[in-house]
Design an enzyme around this catalytic site. Structure first.
Site: not given
Ligand code: SAH
Ligand code: MG
Length: 207
Positions: A18, A44, A50, A69, A73, A122, A139, A142, A168
């Site tokens: 994304f 993320g 990224s 991550d 998801g 995280s 990232d 959200h 975002d």
């Molecule tokens: N940076 C990525 C997009 C990240 S999407 C890119 O460039 O495409 C958000 C990601 O955050 C997801 O894969 C999800 O599994 C992860 N995520 C969400 N909450 C989280 C948490 N509390 N700890 C670890 N990972 C998390």
């Molecule tokens: Mg993002």
């Protein structure tokens, strides 16, 4: 820009994810700046888009990227939500599992030696983390509580002069959820100076 060669860029653009290329390049620049101060860390990974932009910066700066991550998801990636991709569901468990996609992306980009995948939640990882960071990229989830918890746990670990990047960020609620924008506002009040804004990517520098 010599640190993002055509092959690496093609892998980044081809990876599921994304992040538009202009934002990825801005992230890469922040990675180059932060990489002279300390290692890079992103919350993320998803499928590694990224991580390619940041991993290439880590390589150029002579450091590494830690990519955190749990790979199951965010809420907004689950079935029925806007950002769901059925291809990343593990048929055995019925749950999302993006780790194999991350590994494939890093292999294709030739970045396995500079990107360290950390599989976990995280805030759990943050509890045991002490190394000051040259760049923190937020990232992950959200939802407001999740995004704020990521900021609260990790922002104190950004070294003085280091970079904070947030994805975002939408000032207008009509364009997207407000949690990343609220995190950005909080950072501005807590010792981070806004530096760049590219699409929804904002970077700040720790004073
Ligand atoms: N940076 C990525 C997009 C990240 S999407 C890119 O460039 O495409 C958000 C990601 O955050 C997801 O894969 C999800 O599994 C992860 N995520 C969400 N909450 C989280 C948490 N509390 N700890 C670890 N990972 C998390
Ligand atoms: Mg993002």
């Amino acid at each position: 820009m010599t640190s993002l060669d055509d092959h690496v860029l093609a892998v980044a653009i081809g990876a599921k994810g994304f992040m538009p290329d202009d934002e990825g390049r801005a992230l890469h620049e922040a990675g180059l700046a932060g990489g002279s101060i300390g290692p890079l860390l992103e919350i993320g990974s998803y499928c590694g888009k990224s991580a390619v932009y940041l991993g290439a910066a880590a390589r150029a700066a002579g450091t590494v990227l830690f990519s955190v991550d749990h790979h199951h998801g965010s809420e907004e990636n689950q079935a029925g939500w806007e950002h769901h991709d059925p291809e990343v569901v593990d048929p055995r468990t019925g749950r999302m599992d993006t780790l194999p996609f991350l590994r494939r992306t890093l292999h294709d980009a030739g970045l396995e030696d500079v990107v360290v995948a950390i599989v976990g939640t995280s805030t759990t990882v943050a509890r045991y983390w002490t190394t000051p960071l040259g760049l923190l990229f937020i990232d992950g989830g959200h939802a407001l509580d999740v995004a704020m918890a990521d900021y609260a746990a990790w922002a104190p670990l950004v070294a003085v002069g280091g970079q904070l990047a947030i994805h975002d960020v939408f000032e207008d609620p009509a364009d997207g959820g407000q949690a990343p924008f609220l995190v950005w506002q909080r950072a501005c009040h807590e010792g981070f100076e806004p530096e760049t804004s590219t699409g929804s990517l904002r970077t700040l520098r720790r004073k």
